[in-house]
Design a protein around this motif. Sequence first.
Motif, short mmCIF file in Angstrom:
data_model
loop_
_atom_site.label_atom_id
_atom_site.label_comp_id
_atom_site.label_asym_id
_atom_site.label_seq_id
_atom_site.Cartn_x
_atom_site.Cartn_y
_atom_site.Cartn_z
N ARG A 128 0.83 -1.21 0.00
CA ARG A 128 0.00 0.00 0.00
C ARG A 128 0.86 1.26 0.00
O ARG A 128 0.50 2.26 -0.62
CB ARG A 128 -0.93 -0.01 1.22
N ARG A 129 1.91 1.23 0.75
CA ARG A 129 2.82 2.38 0.84
C ARG A 129 4.25 1.90 0.66
O ARG A 129 4.63 0.90 1.28
CB ARG A 129 2.69 3.10 2.21
N PRO A 130 5.01 2.60 -0.13
CA PRO A 130 4.63 3.73 -1.00
C PRO A 130 3.68 3.28 -2.12
O PRO A 130 3.61 2.09 -2.44
CB PRO A 130 5.95 4.23 -1.55
N LEU A 131 3.01 4.26 -2.74
CA LEU A 131 2.10 3.96 -3.82
C LEU A 131 2.82 3.33 -5.01
O LEU A 131 3.96 3.68 -5.31
CB LEU A 131 1.38 5.24 -4.28
N ASN A 132 2.11 2.40 -5.66
CA ASN A 132 2.61 1.78 -6.90
C ASN A 132 3.93 1.04 -6.70
O ASN A 132 4.78 1.03 -7.59
CB ASN A 132 2.75 2.83 -8.01
N HIS A 133 4.12 0.47 -5.54
CA HIS A 133 5.34 -0.29 -5.26
C HIS A 133 5.02 -1.77 -5.01
O HIS A 133 3.90 -2.12 -4.61
CB HIS A 133 6.07 0.28 -4.04
N VAL A 187 10.24 -2.55 -5.89
CA VAL A 187 9.96 -2.33 -7.31
C VAL A 187 9.00 -1.15 -7.44
O VAL A 187 7.91 -1.16 -6.84
CB VAL A 187 9.34 -3.59 -7.96
N LEU A 188 9.41 -0.13 -8.18
CA LEU A 188 8.50 0.96 -8.53
C LEU A 188 7.78 0.52 -9.81
O LEU A 188 8.40 0.41 -10.87
CB LEU A 188 9.28 2.25 -8.76
N LEU A 189 6.48 0.28 -9.69
CA LEU A 189 5.73 -0.25 -10.84
C LEU A 189 5.36 0.83 -11.85
O LEU A 189 5.46 0.60 -13.07
CB LEU A 189 4.46 -0.94 -10.34
N SER A 190 4.92 1.97 -11.36
CA SER A 190 4.49 3.04 -12.26
C SER A 190 4.65 4.38 -11.58
O SER A 190 4.74 4.46 -10.35
CB SER A 190 3.04 2.83 -12.68
N ALA A 191 4.66 5.43 -12.40
CA ALA A 191 4.83 6.78 -11.87
C ALA A 191 3.56 7.20 -11.13
O ALA A 191 2.44 7.06 -11.65
CB ALA A 191 5.15 7.75 -12.99
N ALA A 192 3.73 7.72 -9.91
CA ALA A 192 2.57 8.11 -9.11
C ALA A 192 1.81 9.28 -9.72
O ALA A 192 0.62 9.44 -9.50
CB ALA A 192 3.03 8.45 -7.69
N ASP A 234 4.35 0.71 -15.96
CA ASP A 234 4.58 1.57 -17.12
C ASP A 234 6.07 1.81 -17.29
O ASP A 234 6.90 1.10 -16.69
CB ASP A 234 3.77 2.87 -17.01
N SER A 235 6.43 2.82 -18.07
CA SER A 235 7.84 3.07 -18.38
C SER A 235 8.66 3.51 -17.18
O SER A 235 9.90 3.55 -17.25
CB SER A 235 7.95 4.14 -19.48
N ALA A 236 8.02 3.83 -16.08
CA ALA A 236 8.74 4.21 -14.85
C ALA A 236 9.22 2.98 -14.08
O ALA A 236 9.89 3.12 -13.05
CB ALA A 236 7.85 5.07 -13.95
N LEU A 237 8.91 1.80 -14.56
CA LEU A 237 9.28 0.56 -13.86
C LEU A 237 10.78 0.54 -13.57
O LEU A 237 11.61 0.66 -14.48
CB LEU A 237 8.90 -0.65 -14.72
#
Length: 251
Positions: A128-133, A187-192, A234-237
Amino acid sequence: MRTFRHARLLAATGAALTALSLTACENGSGTRDEGAGASGSPTSTTQESKPAEDKSSQGQSSGGQSSQGQPSQHTGSGKGSEQTSRPGDSAQNGSGGSADKGGKDDDASSDLTICNGSNTRTTAQPVRRPLNHMLLTVTNTGSKPCGLMYYPVLRFDEMQWVPQAIEDTKPQAVTILDPGASGYAGVLLSAADGSGMGGNTGRKLTIAFQGRTPNSDGGPSATPSLPAKGVHYDSALSVTYWQTDIKTALN
Protein backbone atom coordinates in the motif's frame (compact mmCIF):
# COMPACT_ATOMS: atom_id res chain seq x y z
CA MET A 1 167.63 60.00 17.92
CA ARG A 2 164.81 62.00 16.34
CA THR A 3 164.67 59.44 13.60
CA PHE A 4 164.31 56.66 16.14
CA ARG A 5 161.55 58.48 17.99
CA HIS A 6 159.79 59.19 14.74
CA ALA A 7 160.03 55.52 13.82
CA ARG A 8 158.67 54.49 17.24
CA LEU A 9 155.83 56.94 16.86
CA LEU A 10 154.95 55.51 13.48
CA ALA A 11 155.19 51.99 14.84
CA ALA A 12 152.97 52.85 17.79
CA THR A 13 150.45 54.54 15.54
CA GLY A 14 150.42 51.58 13.20
CA ALA A 15 149.97 49.20 16.14
CA ALA A 16 147.12 51.32 17.46
CA LEU A 17 145.42 51.33 14.06
CA THR A 18 145.89 47.59 13.77
CA ALA A 19 144.42 47.01 17.23
CA LEU A 20 141.53 49.29 16.44
CA SER A 21 140.93 47.40 13.21
CA LEU A 22 141.07 44.07 14.99
CA THR A 23 138.75 45.32 17.71
CA ALA A 24 136.26 46.50 15.10
CA CYS A 25 136.39 43.16 13.36
CA GLU A 26 135.90 41.23 16.59
CA ASN A 27 133.13 43.55 17.86
CA GLY A 28 129.86 41.46 17.65
CA SER A 29 127.60 44.47 17.77
CA GLY A 30 127.75 45.32 14.10
CA THR A 31 127.77 41.84 12.72
CA ARG A 32 125.31 40.56 15.32
CA ASP A 33 123.00 43.49 14.67
CA GLU A 34 122.91 42.45 11.04
CA GLY A 35 122.42 38.88 12.17
CA ALA A 36 119.71 40.03 14.54
CA GLY A 37 118.08 41.89 11.70
CA ALA A 38 118.21 38.75 9.61
CA SER A 39 117.01 36.62 12.43
CA GLY A 40 114.34 39.25 13.17
CA SER A 41 112.78 38.64 9.82
CA PRO A 42 112.35 34.92 10.41
CA THR A 43 111.06 35.75 13.88
CA SER A 44 108.45 38.08 12.51
CA THR A 45 107.70 35.56 9.81
CA THR A 46 107.31 32.91 12.45
CA GLN A 47 105.06 35.18 14.45
CA GLU A 48 103.02 35.93 11.35
CA SER A 49 102.88 32.28 10.42
CA LYS A 50 101.75 31.30 13.89
CA PRO A 51 98.45 33.18 13.59
CA ALA A 52 98.10 31.60 10.18
CA GLU A 53 98.77 28.26 11.77
CA ASP A 54 96.32 29.13 14.53
CA LYS A 55 93.72 30.02 11.93
CA SER A 56 94.59 26.88 10.08
CA SER A 57 94.30 24.90 13.29
CA GLN A 58 91.04 26.67 14.01
CA GLY A 59 89.98 25.80 10.51
CA GLN A 60 90.96 22.23 11.20
CA SER A 61 89.09 22.40 14.46
CA SER A 62 86.00 23.77 12.80
CA GLY A 63 86.64 21.30 10.05
CA GLY A 64 86.65 18.63 12.71
CA GLN A 65 83.36 19.91 14.04
CA SER A 66 82.06 20.05 10.51
CA SER A 67 83.23 16.55 9.92
CA GLN A 68 81.57 15.57 13.16
CA GLY A 69 78.53 17.46 12.01
CA GLN A 70 78.47 15.56 8.75
CA PRO A 71 78.47 12.18 10.43
CA SER A 72 75.80 13.57 12.69
CA GLN A 73 73.87 14.64 9.67
CA HIS A 74 74.56 11.33 8.02
CA THR A 75 73.49 9.59 11.15
CA GLY A 76 70.40 11.73 11.17
CA SER A 77 69.80 10.76 7.58
CA GLY A 78 70.34 7.19 8.57
CA LYS A 79 67.71 7.53 11.23
CA GLY A 80 65.56 9.32 8.76
CA SER A 81 66.07 6.47 6.35
CA GLU A 82 65.16 4.03 9.04
CA GLN A 83 62.11 6.06 9.89
CA THR A 84 61.32 6.34 6.23
CA SER A 85 61.85 2.68 5.65
CA ARG A 86 59.89 1.67 8.71
CA PRO A 87 56.68 3.29 7.52
CA GLY A 88 57.45 1.70 4.18
CA ASP A 89 57.78 -1.63 5.93
CA SER A 90 54.64 -1.04 7.91
CA ALA A 91 53.07 0.22 4.72
CA GLN A 92 54.23 -2.98 3.06
CA ASN A 93 53.07 -4.96 6.01
CA GLY A 94 49.85 -3.00 5.89
CA SER A 95 49.59 -3.68 2.17
CA GLY A 96 50.33 -7.31 2.84
CA GLY A 97 47.64 -7.38 5.49
CA SER A 98 45.18 -5.72 3.17
CA ALA A 99 46.18 -8.03 0.40
CA ASP A 100 45.69 -11.00 2.69
CA LYS A 101 42.35 -9.68 3.76
CA GLY A 102 41.59 -8.84 0.20
CA GLY A 103 42.66 -12.34 -0.77
CA LYS A 104 40.41 -13.81 1.88
CA ASP A 105 37.55 -11.64 0.70
CA ASP A 106 38.26 -12.70 -2.85
CA ASP A 107 38.45 -16.31 -1.79
CA ALA A 108 35.25 -15.94 0.22
CA SER A 109 33.64 -14.21 -2.72
CA SER A 110 34.73 -16.93 -5.12
CA ASP A 111 33.55 -19.61 -2.72
CA LEU A 112 30.30 -17.85 -1.91
CA THR A 113 27.20 -19.56 -3.25
CA ILE A 114 25.06 -17.32 -5.43
CA CYS A 115 21.42 -16.99 -4.46
CA ASN A 116 19.13 -18.02 -7.30
CA GLY A 117 15.93 -19.88 -8.02
CA SER A 118 17.42 -23.23 -7.01
CA ASN A 119 18.29 -22.40 -3.40
CA THR A 120 15.76 -19.71 -2.49
CA ARG A 121 12.04 -19.03 -2.32
CA THR A 122 10.88 -15.77 -3.91
CA THR A 123 7.67 -13.81 -3.40
CA ALA A 124 6.37 -10.65 -5.07
CA GLN A 125 3.82 -8.66 -3.09
CA PRO A 126 2.31 -5.25 -3.97
CA VAL A 127 2.28 -2.87 -0.99
CA ARG A 128 0.00 0.00 0.00
CA ARG A 129 2.82 2.38 0.84
CA PRO A 130 4.63 3.73 -1.00
CA LEU A 131 2.10 3.96 -3.82
CA ASN A 132 2.61 1.78 -6.90
CA HIS A 133 5.34 -0.29 -5.26
CA MET A 134 5.91 -4.01 -4.94
CA LEU A 135 8.17 -5.85 -2.52
CA LEU A 136 10.32 -8.76 -3.61
CA THR A 137 11.39 -11.15 -0.86
CA VAL A 138 14.01 -13.86 -1.34
CA THR A 139 14.52 -16.43 1.42
CA ASN A 140 17.52 -18.77 1.55
CA THR A 141 16.19 -22.33 1.59
CA GLY A 142 19.63 -23.91 1.29
CA SER A 143 22.01 -25.23 3.93
CA LYS A 144 24.74 -22.63 3.55
CA PRO A 145 24.93 -18.85 3.06
CA CYS A 146 24.33 -17.39 -0.38
CA GLY A 147 24.83 -13.96 -1.86
CA LEU A 148 22.25 -11.79 -3.58
CA MET A 149 24.32 -10.06 -6.24
CA TYR A 150 23.57 -6.53 -7.46
CA TYR A 151 19.85 -6.24 -8.22
CA PRO A 152 17.07 -8.45 -9.62
CA VAL A 153 16.49 -8.39 -13.36
CA LEU A 154 12.74 -8.19 -13.93
CA ARG A 155 10.64 -9.24 -16.85
CA PHE A 156 6.88 -9.12 -17.06
CA ASP A 157 5.36 -11.54 -19.55
CA GLU A 158 7.14 -11.03 -22.91
CA MET A 159 8.50 -7.62 -22.09
CA GLN A 160 11.32 -6.59 -24.47
CA TRP A 161 13.13 -4.10 -22.26
CA VAL A 162 14.92 -4.35 -18.96
CA PRO A 163 13.90 -2.10 -16.04
CA GLN A 164 16.72 0.08 -14.72
CA ALA A 165 18.20 -0.22 -11.25
CA ILE A 166 17.93 2.75 -8.86
CA GLU A 167 21.62 3.48 -8.41
CA ASP A 168 21.41 5.39 -5.14
CA THR A 169 20.13 2.22 -3.47
CA LYS A 170 23.38 0.35 -4.11
CA PRO A 171 24.62 -1.09 -0.78
CA GLN A 172 28.23 -0.98 0.35
CA ALA A 173 28.48 -4.75 0.46
CA VAL A 174 26.89 -7.81 -1.05
CA THR A 175 23.69 -8.88 0.68
CA ILE A 176 24.44 -12.33 2.09
CA LEU A 177 21.68 -14.58 3.33
CA ASP A 178 22.28 -17.18 5.99
CA PRO A 179 20.08 -20.27 5.75
CA GLY A 180 16.51 -19.18 6.52
CA ALA A 181 17.31 -15.46 6.20
CA SER A 182 15.68 -13.12 3.68
CA GLY A 183 16.75 -10.29 1.40
CA TYR A 184 14.56 -7.64 -0.21
CA ALA A 185 14.20 -5.40 -3.23
CA GLY A 186 11.64 -2.72 -3.93
CA VAL A 187 9.96 -2.33 -7.31
CA LEU A 188 8.50 0.96 -8.53
CA LEU A 189 5.73 -0.25 -10.84
CA SER A 190 4.49 3.04 -12.26
CA ALA A 191 4.83 6.78 -11.87
CA ALA A 192 2.57 8.11 -9.11
CA ASP A 193 1.87 11.29 -11.06
CA GLY A 194 0.80 9.41 -14.18
CA SER A 195 3.81 10.60 -16.19
CA GLY A 196 4.80 7.06 -17.17
CA MET A 197 4.12 5.82 -20.68
CA GLY A 198 3.21 2.48 -22.23
CA GLY A 199 1.18 1.17 -19.30
CA ASN A 200 0.53 -2.58 -19.22
CA THR A 201 -0.73 -5.25 -16.88
CA GLY A 202 1.77 -7.89 -15.95
CA ARG A 203 0.48 -11.37 -15.17
CA LYS A 204 3.68 -13.29 -15.08
CA LEU A 205 6.91 -12.12 -13.49
CA THR A 206 10.33 -13.65 -14.10
CA ILE A 207 13.20 -12.65 -11.83
CA ALA A 208 16.72 -13.34 -13.04
CA PHE A 209 19.64 -13.45 -10.59
CA GLN A 210 23.02 -11.97 -11.46
CA GLY A 211 26.38 -13.65 -10.96
CA ARG A 212 29.66 -12.27 -9.56
CA THR A 213 29.99 -9.73 -12.35
CA PRO A 214 27.25 -7.31 -13.43
CA ASN A 215 24.73 -8.69 -15.89
CA SER A 216 26.23 -12.17 -15.72
CA ASP A 217 24.09 -15.28 -15.29
CA GLY A 218 23.64 -16.17 -11.63
CA GLY A 219 21.78 -19.41 -12.22
CA PRO A 220 18.14 -20.47 -12.39
CA SER A 221 15.57 -17.68 -12.29
CA ALA A 222 12.47 -17.43 -10.10
CA THR A 223 8.82 -16.99 -11.14
CA PRO A 224 6.89 -15.79 -8.11
CA SER A 225 3.12 -15.72 -8.36
CA LEU A 226 1.29 -12.43 -8.88
CA PRO A 227 -2.17 -11.34 -7.78
CA ALA A 228 -4.92 -12.81 -9.99
CA LYS A 229 -5.68 -9.40 -11.49
CA GLY A 230 -2.01 -8.87 -12.30
CA VAL A 231 -0.04 -5.70 -11.62
CA HIS A 232 0.01 -2.46 -13.56
CA TYR A 233 3.35 -1.09 -14.69
CA ASP A 234 4.58 1.57 -17.12
CA SER A 235 7.84 3.07 -18.38
CA ALA A 236 8.74 4.21 -14.85
CA LEU A 237 9.28 0.56 -13.86
CA SER A 238 12.53 0.33 -11.88
CA VAL A 239 14.04 -1.73 -9.08
CA THR A 240 16.35 -1.29 -6.10
CA TYR A 241 19.49 -3.26 -5.34
CA TRP A 242 19.10 -6.19 -2.99
CA GLN A 243 18.83 -5.04 0.63
CA THR A 244 18.90 -6.67 4.04
CA ASP A 245 15.74 -4.99 5.34
CA ILE A 246 12.27 -4.06 4.06
CA LYS A 247 12.43 -0.40 5.07
CA THR A 248 15.53 0.26 2.99
CA ALA A 249 14.08 -1.63 0.04
CA LEU A 250 10.88 0.44 -0.02
CA ASN A 251 12.35 3.89 0.72
